[in-house]
Design an enzyme around this catalytic site. Sequence first.
Site, PDB file in Angstrom:
ATOM      1  N   TYR A  32       0.816  -1.217   0.000  1.00 34.05           N
ATOM      2  CA  TYR A  32       0.000   0.000   0.000  1.00 34.05           C
ATOM      3  C   TYR A  32       0.846   1.262   0.000  1.00 34.05           C
ATOM      4  O   TYR A  32       0.340   2.345  -0.309  1.00 34.05           O
ATOM      5  CB  TYR A  32      -0.923   0.044   1.220  1.00 34.05           C
ATOM      6  CG  TYR A  32      -1.919  -1.081   1.340  1.00 34.05           C
ATOM      7  CD1 TYR A  32      -2.108  -2.011   0.320  1.00 34.05           C
ATOM      8  CD2 TYR A  32      -2.675  -1.223   2.501  1.00 34.05           C
ATOM      9  CE1 TYR A  32      -3.014  -3.054   0.449  1.00 34.05           C
ATOM     10  CE2 TYR A  32      -3.597  -2.254   2.634  1.00 34.05           C
ATOM     11  CZ  TYR A  32      -3.755  -3.167   1.611  1.00 34.05           C
ATOM     12  OH  TYR A  32      -4.650  -4.186   1.750  1.00 34.05           O
ATOM     13  N   HIS A  76       1.056 -11.774   1.975  1.00 38.04           N
ATOM     14  CA  HIS A  76       0.105 -11.016   1.174  1.00 38.04           C
ATOM     15  C   HIS A  76      -0.033 -11.590  -0.235  1.00 38.04           C
ATOM     16  O   HIS A  76       0.740 -11.277  -1.124  1.00 38.04           O
ATOM     17  CB  HIS A  76       0.573  -9.559   1.107  1.00 38.04           C
ATOM     18  CG  HIS A  76      -0.470  -8.608   0.617  1.00 38.04           C
ATOM     19  ND1 HIS A  76      -0.193  -7.290   0.361  1.00 38.04           N
ATOM     20  CD2 HIS A  76      -1.796  -8.769   0.346  1.00 38.04           C
ATOM     21  CE1 HIS A  76      -1.290  -6.670  -0.034  1.00 38.04           C
ATOM     22  NE2 HIS A  76      -2.268  -7.553  -0.067  1.00 38.04           N
TER      23      HIS A  76
END
Length: 267
Positions: free
Chosen positions: A41, A102
Amino acid sequence: MLEDETRLGLGTYTLTDADGVETIKAAIEHGYRHIDTARLYGNEEEVGEAIAAADVDRDDLFVATKVAHFEEPEKTPQYVERAVDESFEKLGLDRIDLLYHHWPRGQDDIETVLPVLADRVDDGRVDNLGVSNYTVDDLELADDLIDHPIDALQVEMHPLLQQDGIREHLAGTETDLVAYSPLAQGEVFDVDVISDIAEKHGVSEPVVSLAWLLSKDRVTAIPRTSSVDHLRDNFSALGVDLDAEDIERIDAIERTHRCEDPDWMTW
């Protein structure tokens, strides 16, 4: 693992720069205690700045981040170790409550990354081990690969993608399901059943969708928004009790909508 006060968290994807810091800080001060970010992010520093600026003790927060996304160029144990160290540095924390792998690209990713993350839990600086977008087959591989239990599985889940298979697989385990895109990226506004229930309770469609998720055993939701008004509205879902008929009506929705569905993924 996740207690009542952390079952509704804040997803921080796209919350960057000064505005992102202010949004995250506002969420914490409004009552959010579970903050979810990721290396990918690019906002771990903003999350750390918001945590430091908010008038809430660090020990009262549950902070989750993720490393080794399929888009990251390198998947070696040394790379993963450096990535985790960088997450600590950017967040400005000496402890991470939940560390995820992730979204793996395949079995090789899992075999390389997951043991490194499990070692970090064993070292004591990471409290819980999570995985993101693992399939049932991936979860079975993880079970064979490491001794440490999987504390959380983060997947897309909402009334239009109810994840019955995954939830059935997790039933009876100690693994929490953390639902990202819990509002189907706005699609819940266009579902008549949800709108009817929202009108019945005098709340918004997002609140109904979040309350439905929270009615499920060991399910946590992490909606993302950059609007302080929406932060407050979403948080009100904690105080909404859907009745059995409401839940049955949402459970019976047959429409299926997956917001995140790369061509190479085998769900």
